[in-house]
Design an enzyme around this catalytic site. Sequence first.
Site, PDB file in Angstrom:
ATOM      1  N   HIS A  11       0.867  -1.187   0.000  1.00 21.74           N
ATOM      2  CA  HIS A  11       0.000   0.000   0.000  1.00 21.74           C
ATOM      3  C   HIS A  11       0.898   1.230   0.000  1.00 21.74           C
ATOM      4  O   HIS A  11       2.126   1.115  -0.057  1.00 21.74           O
ATOM      5  CB  HIS A  11      -0.963  -0.014   1.184  1.00 21.74           C
ATOM      6  CG  HIS A  11      -0.306   0.003   2.536  1.00 21.74           C
ATOM      7  ND1 HIS A  11       0.559  -0.988   2.968  1.00 21.74           N
ATOM      8  CD2 HIS A  11      -0.370   0.906   3.566  1.00 21.74           C
ATOM      9  CE1 HIS A  11       0.979  -0.710   4.187  1.00 21.74           C
ATOM     10  NE2 HIS A  11       0.435   0.438   4.563  1.00 21.74           N
ATOM     11  N   HIS A  42       6.964  -6.049  11.134  1.00 21.34           N
ATOM     12  CA  HIS A  42       6.212  -4.794  11.197  1.00 21.34           C
ATOM     13  C   HIS A  42       5.815  -4.472  12.636  1.00 21.34           C
ATOM     14  O   HIS A  42       4.651  -4.219  12.947  1.00 21.34           O
ATOM     15  CB  HIS A  42       4.981  -4.862  10.296  1.00 21.34           C
ATOM     16  CG  HIS A  42       4.411  -3.509   9.950  1.00 21.34           C
ATOM     17  ND1 HIS A  42       3.450  -2.905  10.718  1.00 21.34           N
ATOM     18  CD2 HIS A  42       4.673  -2.651   8.935  1.00 21.34           C
ATOM     19  CE1 HIS A  42       3.130  -1.734  10.182  1.00 21.34           C
ATOM     20  NE2 HIS A  42       3.873  -1.549   9.103  1.00 21.34           N
ATOM     21  N   HIS A  87      -7.097  -3.096   5.549  1.00 17.92           N
ATOM     22  CA  HIS A  87      -6.441  -1.978   6.228  1.00 17.92           C
ATOM     23  C   HIS A  87      -7.308  -0.735   6.011  1.00 17.92           C
ATOM     24  O   HIS A  87      -8.368  -0.810   5.380  1.00 17.92           O
ATOM     25  CB  HIS A  87      -5.029  -1.792   5.658  1.00 17.92           C
ATOM     26  CG  HIS A  87      -4.132  -0.908   6.472  1.00 17.92           C
ATOM     27  ND1 HIS A  87      -4.164  -0.889   7.849  1.00 17.92           N
ATOM     28  CD2 HIS A  87      -3.170  -0.008   6.103  1.00 17.92           C
ATOM     29  CE1 HIS A  87      -3.263  -0.025   8.283  1.00 17.92           C
ATOM     30  NE2 HIS A  87      -2.660   0.539   7.250  1.00 17.92           N
ATOM     31  N   ASP A 100       0.011  -4.756   7.737  1.00 19.71           N
ATOM     32  CA  ASP A 100      -0.992  -3.695   7.814  1.00 19.71           C
ATOM     33  C   ASP A 100      -2.386  -4.211   7.465  1.00 19.71           C
ATOM     34  O   ASP A 100      -2.984  -3.820   6.466  1.00 19.71           O
ATOM     35  CB  ASP A 100      -0.616  -2.534   6.893  1.00 19.71           C
ATOM     36  CG  ASP A 100       0.643  -1.823   7.350  1.00 19.71           C
ATOM     37  OD1 ASP A 100       1.677  -2.502   7.456  1.00 19.71           O
ATOM     38  OD2 ASP A 100       0.594  -0.611   7.588  1.00 19.71           O
ATOM     39  N   HIS A 159       1.260   3.872   2.255  1.00 13.35           N
ATOM     40  CA  HIS A 159       1.699   4.599   3.431  1.00 13.35           C
ATOM     41  C   HIS A 159       3.210   4.783   3.356  1.00 13.35           C
ATOM     42  O   HIS A 159       3.936   3.936   2.812  1.00 13.35           O
ATOM     43  CB  HIS A 159       1.291   3.864   4.712  1.00 13.35           C
ATOM     44  CG  HIS A 159      -0.138   4.085   5.078  1.00 13.35           C
ATOM     45  ND1 HIS A 159      -0.822   3.258   5.946  1.00 13.35           N
ATOM     46  CD2 HIS A 159      -1.031   5.050   4.706  1.00 13.35           C
ATOM     47  CE1 HIS A 159      -2.065   3.704   6.091  1.00 13.35           C
ATOM     48  NE2 HIS A 159      -2.219   4.784   5.343  1.00 13.35           N
ATOM     49  N   ASP A 164       5.779   4.491   5.244  1.00 13.69           N
ATOM     50  CA  ASP A 164       6.750   3.514   5.734  1.00 13.69           C
ATOM     51  C   ASP A 164       6.896   2.313   4.803  1.00 13.69           C
ATOM     52  O   ASP A 164       7.738   1.441   5.039  1.00 13.69           O
ATOM     53  CB  ASP A 164       6.404   3.049   7.156  1.00 13.69           C
ATOM     54  CG  ASP A 164       5.006   2.482   7.294  1.00 13.69           C
ATOM     55  OD1 ASP A 164       4.130   2.826   6.476  1.00 13.69           O
ATOM     56  OD2 ASP A 164       4.772   1.692   8.229  1.00 13.69           O
ATOM     57  N   HIS A 165       6.114   2.291   3.713  1.00 14.49           N
ATOM     58  CA  HIS A 165       6.210   1.192   2.758  1.00 14.49           C
ATOM     59  C   HIS A 165       6.684   1.627   1.373  1.00 14.49           C
ATOM     60  O   HIS A 165       6.969   0.775   0.529  1.00 14.49           O
ATOM     61  CB  HIS A 165       4.854   0.487   2.636  1.00 14.49           C
ATOM     62  CG  HIS A 165       4.442  -0.203   3.896  1.00 14.49           C
ATOM     63  ND1 HIS A 165       4.579  -1.565   4.093  1.00 14.49           N
ATOM     64  CD2 HIS A 165       3.913   0.302   5.045  1.00 14.49           C
ATOM     65  CE1 HIS A 165       4.143  -1.876   5.305  1.00 14.49           C
ATOM     66  NE2 HIS A 165       3.731  -0.762   5.900  1.00 14.49           N
TER      67      HIS A 165
END
Length: 303
Positions: free
Chosen positions: A61, A265, A138, A206, A63, A65-66
């Site tokens: 996805h 994670h 998520h 997530d 976000h 942090d990814h």
Amino acid sequence: MLDICLLGTGGMMPLPHRWLTSLMARYNGKSILIDCGEGTQIAMREKGWSPKPIDVICFTHFHADHISGLPGMLLTMGNAERTEPLLLIGPRGLTRIVNSLRVIAPELPFEIICLEITEPEQVFPFSGFRIESFRVNHNVPCFGYSIAIDRAGKFDLERAQALNIPRNYWNPLQKGEIIEEDGYYFTPDMVLGAARRGLRVTYCTDTRPTESIVRNASGADLFICEGMYGEPEKAQKAKEYKHMTFYEAAEIAKSAGVQEMWLTHYSPSLVRPEEFMPEVRKIFPNAVAAKDGRSVDLVFREE
């Protein structure tokens, strides 16, 4: 052999002792990266692996942090004189997001190809393996991925000889080729036994527990799953923000009948994940609180 390395195990933000969650896989000369948060390049260098040969990057996805490590990764690939196209796979909006991030990486010596996932479950075939995406739960569109390698049956010498199949056709047939000679077709099933067990690695972060994870991880050799919280008192927080606890991940591993589960994670507040593993292993014994750089070489099992 399928090489797997969990480059980082952190969620939300990189820490001095924990990089953001990212997975790298290598098989048959191909390299696959799943997620690319800040610090992924450093984690890769600590492992001694190079970003130059990466063929595919999959995003769960969008976000930060990814995906926030992508511009730097692209620039590093370009500085390494890469010229081969790079394939990116991710949820709808991938092309727009990548183009926005490329404002700081506008000129690259290689083509970027974006494939957006359009179905709840979708298969992306490659030479010798496939990547399977599946929708999870998520607070933004998010997908898990499986890397699957099929394995053909054993060559049946007696059968090939009994059918008078020319010897020079044996090797191509073992590789899955169909051969035509004077209007007659020789097919792989004429010389191969039943398909053997292949390899399967399933990765998801997530998300809340979903049936799609259980189904897609079924029988996996390795299941890498988010464990945002180990503290039992944070179960409600996991529900609120659509993440998973260690214990929910263990229940999925148990239901899916996987061989081994690695947790990843982690919340930045979770300093010592191993403290919670005794209770996790009561649910699923072959569970590991993974650390950055954990790797394994998966090989076909003889039946």
